[in-house]
Design a protein around this motif. Structure first.
Motif, PDB file in Angstrom:
ATOM      1  N   VAL A  68     -26.503 -28.109  -6.202  1.00  0.00           N
ATOM      2  CA  VAL A  68     -25.061 -28.042  -6.021  1.00  0.00           C
ATOM      3  C   VAL A  68     -24.750 -26.986  -4.968  1.00  0.00           C
ATOM      4  N   GLN A  69     -24.001 -27.371  -3.949  1.00  0.00           N
ATOM      5  CA  GLN A  69     -23.631 -26.435  -2.901  1.00  0.00           C
ATOM      6  C   GLN A  69     -22.551 -25.490  -3.424  1.00  0.00           C
ATOM      7  N   LEU A  70     -22.819 -24.184  -3.348  1.00  0.00           N
ATOM      8  CA  LEU A  70     -21.895 -23.180  -3.874  1.00  0.00           C
ATOM      9  C   LEU A  70     -21.038 -22.545  -2.804  1.00  0.00           C
ATOM     10  N   GLY A  71     -21.428 -22.698  -1.548  1.00  0.00           N
ATOM     11  CA  GLY A  71     -20.679 -22.045  -0.484  1.00  0.00           C
ATOM     12  C   GLY A  71     -20.970 -20.556  -0.451  1.00  0.00           C
ATOM     13  N   GLU A  72     -19.933 -19.763  -0.295  1.00  0.00           N
ATOM     14  CA  GLU A  72     -20.078 -18.317  -0.195  1.00  0.00           C
ATOM     15  C   GLU A  72     -19.691 -17.671  -1.523  1.00  0.00           C
ATOM     16  N   ILE A  73     -20.635 -16.943  -2.134  1.00  0.00           N
ATOM     17  CA  ILE A  73     -20.377 -16.269  -3.403  1.00  0.00           C
ATOM     18  C   ILE A  73     -20.828 -14.821  -3.303  1.00  0.00           C
ATOM     19  N   THR A  74     -20.377 -14.011  -4.240  1.00  0.00           N
ATOM     20  CA  THR A  74     -20.756 -12.593  -4.248  1.00  0.00           C
ATOM     21  C   THR A  74     -22.084 -12.407  -4.974  1.00  0.00           C
ATOM     22  N   GLU A  75     -22.665 -11.231  -4.803  1.00  0.00           N
ATOM     23  CA  GLU A  75     -23.920 -10.918  -5.499  1.00  0.00           C
ATOM     24  C   GLU A  75     -23.715 -10.903  -7.007  1.00  0.00           C
ATOM     25  N   GLU A  76     -22.539 -10.494  -7.452  1.00  0.00           N
ATOM     26  CA  GLU A  76     -22.244 -10.476  -8.880  1.00  0.00           C
ATOM     27  C   GLU A  76     -22.196 -11.905  -9.429  1.00  0.00           C
ATOM     28  N   GLU A  77     -21.628 -12.825  -8.663  1.00  0.00           N
ATOM     29  CA  GLU A  77     -21.568 -14.219  -9.094  1.00  0.00           C
ATOM     30  C   GLU A  77     -22.950 -14.863  -9.096  1.00  0.00           C
ATOM     31  N   LEU A  78     -23.827 -14.400  -8.216  1.00  0.00           N
ATOM     32  CA  LEU A  78     -25.186 -14.949  -8.143  1.00  0.00           C
ATOM     33  C   LEU A  78     -25.997 -14.617  -9.388  1.00  0.00           C
ATOM     34  N   LYS A  79     -25.671 -13.521 -10.067  1.00  0.00           N
ATOM     35  CA  LYS A  79     -26.467 -13.062 -11.215  1.00  0.00           C
ATOM     36  C   LYS A  79     -26.481 -14.066 -12.362  1.00  0.00           C
ATOM     37  N   VAL A  80     -25.451 -14.908 -12.472  1.00  0.00           N
ATOM     38  CA  VAL A  80     -25.398 -15.854 -13.603  1.00  0.00           C
ATOM     39  C   VAL A  80     -26.392 -16.997 -13.419  1.00  0.00           C
ATOM     40  N   TYR A  81     -27.037 -17.076 -12.259  1.00  0.00           N
ATOM     41  CA  TYR A  81     -28.013 -18.141 -11.992  1.00  0.00           C
ATOM     42  C   TYR A  81     -29.444 -17.593 -12.057  1.00  0.00           C
ATOM     43  N   ASP A  82     -29.692 -16.690 -13.006  1.00  0.00           N
ATOM     44  CA  ASP A  82     -31.011 -16.061 -13.120  1.00  0.00           C
ATOM     45  C   ASP A  82     -31.944 -16.818 -14.061  1.00  0.00           C
ATOM     46  N   GLY A  83     -31.524 -17.985 -14.559  1.00  0.00           N
ATOM     47  CA  GLY A  83     -32.376 -18.788 -15.419  1.00  0.00           C
ATOM     48  C   GLY A  83     -32.142 -18.572 -16.895  1.00  0.00           C
ATOM     49  N   SER A  84     -31.296 -17.606 -17.264  1.00  0.00           N
ATOM     50  CA  SER A  84     -31.037 -17.366 -18.679  1.00  0.00           C
ATOM     51  C   SER A  84     -30.273 -18.519 -19.316  1.00  0.00           C
ATOM     52  N   ASP A  85     -29.506 -19.250 -18.513  1.00  0.00           N
ATOM     53  CA  ASP A  85     -28.800 -20.436 -18.996  1.00  0.00           C
ATOM     54  C   ASP A  85     -29.514 -21.666 -18.446  1.00  0.00           C
ATOM     55  N   PRO A  86     -30.237 -22.413 -19.283  1.00  0.00           N
ATOM     56  CA  PRO A  86     -31.005 -23.566 -18.771  1.00  0.00           C
ATOM     57  C   PRO A  86     -30.140 -24.669 -18.188  1.00  0.00           C
ATOM     58  N   LYS A  87     -28.839 -24.639 -18.467  1.00  0.00           N
ATOM     59  CA  LYS A  87     -27.951 -25.667 -17.928  1.00  0.00           C
ATOM     60  C   LYS A  87     -27.502 -25.366 -16.498  1.00  0.00           C
ATOM     61  N   LYS A  88     -27.733 -24.127 -16.064  1.00  0.00           N
ATOM     62  CA  LYS A  88     -27.357 -23.736 -14.707  1.00  0.00           C
ATOM     63  C   LYS A  88     -28.582 -23.788 -13.795  1.00  0.00           C
ATOM     64  N   PRO A  89     -28.386 -24.058 -12.500  1.00  0.00           N
ATOM     65  CA  PRO A  89     -29.535 -24.038 -11.583  1.00  0.00           C
ATOM     66  C   PRO A  89     -30.108 -22.635 -11.458  1.00  0.00           C
ATOM     67  N   LEU A  90     -31.356 -22.569 -11.074  1.00  0.00           N
ATOM     68  CA  LEU A  90     -32.058 -21.296 -10.879  1.00  0.00           C
ATOM     69  C   LEU A  90     -31.999 -20.954  -9.399  1.00  0.00           C
ATOM     70  N   LEU A  91     -31.316 -19.867  -9.071  1.00  0.00           N
ATOM     71  CA  LEU A  91     -31.075 -19.526  -7.666  1.00  0.00           C
ATOM     72  C   LEU A  91     -31.677 -18.170  -7.321  1.00  0.00           C
TER      73      LEU A  91
END
Length: 212
Positions: A68-91
Motif C-alpha cells: 500500500v502506497q503511504l506517500g509522505e509520513i513522519t517517523e512517528e507514524e512509521l513506528k506502527v509498521y514495526d511488525g507488532s500488528d500482523p494485520k499491518k505491513p512490515l515497513l
C-alpha cells in the motif's frame, strides 16, 4: 528324500570343519552373532524416519497483500509498521525511503535477527552494521567512506528486492527571519523592532502647534 537331506547335512558339516576348523555348532553360533552385530551397527547409521507432518503444514499460507502506497509520513507514524500488528505491513526505511519488507518477516519481523530495524529509518545502523539504539536513526552525518559504501549496497538491495511505498517527512525547523534592509518588517512580514520604536512617542518632544 530323508536320506538325501542327511547326506547333504553330513557333507555340509564336513565342509565347515574342513574350511573353518570349527564345529558346526560353533560356526552357526558365530554366524548368528555376526548377523546380530551387523544389524545393530546399521541401526546407528540409518537415516531417521520421516517426521510426521503437522496439520498446519498442510494448510496453505495466506498470500501477502499488495503493498500500500503511504506517500509522505513522519517517523512517528512509521513506528506502527514495526511488525507488532500482523494485520499491518512490515515497513523499514533507508535514507528516508520507505520499503515494504513484509515478504522477509522472518528477518525483520518480531523475533527476527533484524527486528529492531523495522518501523524505523535505520540508515546509520545499516551503514555501521550496528545494533545500538543510538544508531537507529536516519542521520548519516559523520560516516566514513566505507560505511557510506556499505549503506549504498543496502539501498541497492532494497531497491531491487522490495517495493518502495513512501518517504519520511522531514521536520523543517522554524527560525526567525532576518530583517530586510530598508524595510520596517522582517522576512515573515512581522514589524521589526526599529519600526516599533519609531511608533513610540519620544520623551521631551511636544507639538508646539497646539500651544496658545
Amino acid at each position: 528324500m530323508a536320506i538325501e537331506l542327511g547326506s547333504l547335512w553330513e557333507t555340509l558339516k564336513e565342509a565347515i570343519v574342513s574350511y573353518t576348523g570349527l564345529s558346526p555348532a560353533t560356526f552357526f553360533s558365530a554366524l548368528a552373532l555376526a548377523i546380530a552385530f551387523y544389524y545393530t551397527v546399521s541401526a546407528f547409521f540409518a537415516p531417521p524416519p520421516p517426521r510426521p507432518r503437522r496439520i498446519e503444514e498442510f494448510e496453505e499460507s495466506e498470500p501477502l497483500p499488495p503493498p500500500v502506497q503511504l506517500g509522505e509520513i513522519t517517523e512517528e507514524e512509521l513506528k506502527v509498521y514495526d511488525g507488532s500488528d500482523p494485520k499491518k505491513p512490515l515497513l523499514m526505511a533507508i535514507k528516508s525511503q520507505i520499503y515494504d519488507v513484509s515478504q522477509s518477516r522472518m528477518f525483520y519481523g518480531p523475533g527476527g535477527p533484524y527486528a529492531l530495524f523495522a518501523g524505523k529509518d535505520a540508515s546509520r545502523a545499516l551503514a555501521k552494521m550496528s545494533f545500538d539504539d543510538k544508531d537507529l536513526t536516519g542521520d548519516i552525518s559523520g560516516l566514513g567512506p566505507f560505511e557510506l559504501e556499505a549503506l549504498q549496497d543496502w539501498e541497492y538491495k532494497f531497491m531491487s528486492k522490495y517495493m518502495k511505498v513512501g518517504t519520511i517527512k522531514k521536520a523543517i525547523p522554524v527560525t526567525e527571519g532576518p530583517i530586510v534592509e530598508g524595510s520596517n518588517t522582517t522576512a515573515e512580514g512581522e514589524p521589526s523592532e526599529s519600526a516599533v520604536d519609531e511608533a513610540k512617542p519620544k520623551e521631551g518632544i511636544t507639538d508646539d502647534s497646539h500651544k496658545d
